[in-house]
Design an enzyme around this catalytic site. Structure first.
Site: not given
Length: 620
Positions: A352-353, A552-554
């Site tokens: 994630d980021h 919110d980049h899983p």
């Protein structure tokens, strides 16, 4: 928020008719405009009755999000293929469709409202010591609640995928699928025209006029040596830039609006909403998919799959469904007494980021303060005229991509997002309360935001070395899975965040542009970090572990890779290893996270995945 119901609208207008015909006409026009903006007529009708009557489909797609909406659109282009799209949420709302209200979607019924498991090394300034992971539970999925920023990542990201044994996934091979989706409304020139398409469903716009504060931020970045990059999705990603956006005529252009709305009347495409997929059904004694079990309005529905079941639920839901169905790590499934179908590393490789916010404030005239009155006025302007401050994403449209270890590199280590809140914004929308931050953080941010413009610079780690995982909490499909983000577990991650602060973020306050505007650095003075001098790495380390946020980049939990690679779940055609009739087409297949926002790459994966399905069945 008001629901768009024509009968209810008529009743309310009738109630106020005594106020006079002009008022009644205005009210009628307002409600009609609101319904036109996001009413149920814009979306495919719910197909529950059709599914109950005839539950046989060629293809079933689980998840109507950034990838699933694309896949359903493209597969239903073949008239004799019967396609079912399953969505756990319902139709988009006024909240999801209004660009400036994107943060408002956190914690609503349109958000899965996931949270990570507690960890000592991050997410410490939250009431539950767990980071919030908003994910869309609505047609369009996370493309219906995200920041609408269109970023493809770096060309090297895809070349790295191909080099790892994923045939067909190099940059030159995925570029046509980015272009296929795109209705590019920016400026085309000799430098960028080969990178963009104009015939796709998805609006990609460069809003014409920069906000004054956006101009200040870009000028400050140039003072710090950053290149002013007019198109980070073209030849070079590095530099500071105005973001490209997925917006159309004052409304969010999600994959629901882009890919489902135009085909909502296709007779071979059925969409069942508010329905959860709970288990994959296999032919007895085999590893061949036979169907899928759905839960809809208190009832289990068994749907038969003639060709393929496609999981497009995203990096949390797709691995959860695989695990519930017996596809995953043998030891974990045995612990839950789930019969093993195929021993695969489902849920591993989670990336994630992670970002950490830093705050700058500037004095603001009192007329800039957010109030209920001007917010209401702006909402009316949006609904009736499709214009006004709520119809776009200004003044949040500045991004920067930087390599903080090698200024000459084409590969960024860090991405910066610049978010700007007017005074008293937290009275209307409290970002930190929405995320579940501690009372200390909430109250101190409110004090900062009370009378100042507040610019928040999100310092984002683009290529984390840390890896997390997703596990089942139980065999109950309604229990959220356990999400172990493991932020900063790898010792190489935190130094990049700290150096990104030191070399750029903390130097913005020294630029002439920031000084002239009145911006100055201000810290949320956390008790946990008070023992450290703010000029030290120890303070920045402590602050980062307290003020941790997910962008919110899983990705990565159903990793793509060769069968010989025992860390992979799907092959380069996105077929699940060892199983027949099952693919995963979403962000979970990324072997490694891209250097940038993940929505555009996920849409590309939907386009390429759908094309692979078509090619396979045409050859069959």
């Amino acid at each position: 928020m008001w629901e768009c119901d024509p009968e209810m609208t008529t009743n309310i207008v009738s109630t106020y008719s005594m106020a006079g015909p002009m008022f009644t006409q205005a009210l009628t026009s307002f409600f009609a405009a609101q319904c036109a903006m996001y009413g149920d007529h814009l979306w495919p009708e719910d197909a529950t009755e059709k599914v109950l009557k005839d539950p046989d489909y060629d293809f079933v797609v689980i998840g109507a999000g950034s990838a699933g909406s694309v896949v359903a659109n493209r597969l239903s282009e073949i008239p004799n293929w019967k396609v079912l799209l399953v969505e756990a949420g319902g139709n988009p709302t006024l909240n999801t469709e209004t660009p400036q209200l994107f943060y408002n979607n956190i914690g609503t019924p349109q958000d899965w409202a996931y949270k990570t498991e507690p960890q000592d090394s991050a997410c410490r300034a939250y009431k539950t010591k767990t980071c919030a992971w908003p994910k869309g539970k609505v047609l369009g999925g996370s493309s219906s609640i995200n920041g609408m920023i269109y970023v493809r990542g770096n060309k090297v990201d895809y070349d790295e995928w191909a080099a790892a044994g994923n045939k067909g996934w190099s940059y030159e091979e995925v570029l046509p699928y980015f272009k296929k989706s795109e209705n590019f409304l920016g400026v085309l020139n000799d430098d960028n025209k080969k990178f963009h398409g104009k015939a796709g469903y998805l609006n990609v716009i460069h809003e014409p006029e920069l906000h004054d504060i956006e101009k200040v931020i870009i000028k400050a970045g140039i003072e710090l040596g950053l290149t002013n990059n007019s198109d980070y999705n073209a030849a070079s990603q590095i530099g500071i830039a105005q973001a490209y956006m997925n917006i159309q005529k004052g409304k969010r252009h999600s994959t629901a609006r882009a890919f489902l709305n135009p085909v909502k009347d296709r007779t071979n495409l059925h969409v069942i909403k508010n329905t959860l997929a709970t288990k994959i059904i296999f032919k007895p004694g085999t590893k061949i998919v036979n169907g899928v079990l759905l839960y809809n309005n208190g009832k289990d529905i068994s749907v038969n799959v003639r060709k393929e079941l496609i999981l497009s639920g995203g990096s949390i839901n797709s691995p959860q469904l695989l695990l519930l169905s017996g596809i995953g790590p043998k030891k974990h499934l045995e612990e839950l007494n789930i019969d093993l179908i195929e021993n695969l590393p489902v849920g591993e490789n989670l990336q994630d980021h992670v970002f950490v916010p830093v705050f700058y404030i500037a004095p603001a005239p009192v007329e800039f303060a957010v109030t209920v009155e001007n917010t209401t006025r702006n909402l009316v302007d949006l609904i009736v005229h499709g214009k006004g401050p709520l119809s776009g994403f200004q003044p949040h449209r500045v991004l920067a991509f930087i390599n903080i270890t090698d200024p000459k590199s084409i590969l960024p280590t860090t991405q910066y997002h610049f978010i700007v809140f007017p005074p008293k914004m937290s009275d209307i929308l409290d970002l930190f309360d929405k995320h579940g931050s501690t009372d200390e953080v909430i109250n101190k941010f409110r004090k900062i935001n009370n009378k100042y413009f507040t610019s928040i610079i999100y310092t984002t780690l683009l290529k984390p070395k840390s890896r997390g995982k997703i596990l089942l909490k139980s065999k109950n499909p309604f229990d959220h899975p356990l999400i172990y983000a493991n932020y900063f577990d790898n010792v190489e991650d935190m130094p990049i965040i700290i150096k990104s602060f030191q070399d750029y973020v903390l130097k913005f306050g020294d630029t002439k542009s920031f000084k002239d505007f009145g911006f100055k650095l201000i810290w949320i003075d956390l008790e946990a970090c008070k023992s450290f001098d703010k000029n030290t790495e120890e303070f920045l380390d402590c602050y980062s572990r307290e003020m941790t946020f997910s962008l919110d980049h899983p990705t990565g939990t159903c990793k793509m890779g060769p069968d010989s690679n025992r860390t992979a779940v799907v092959d380069s055609e996105l077929k699940v290893h060892g199983v027949k009739g099952l693919r995963v087409i979403d962000a979970s297949i990324m072997p490694s996270i891209v250097r940038g926002n993940t929505n555009a790459p996920t849409i590309m994966i939907g386009e390429k995945g759908a094309d692979m399905v078509k090619t396979f069945w045409f050859e069959e």
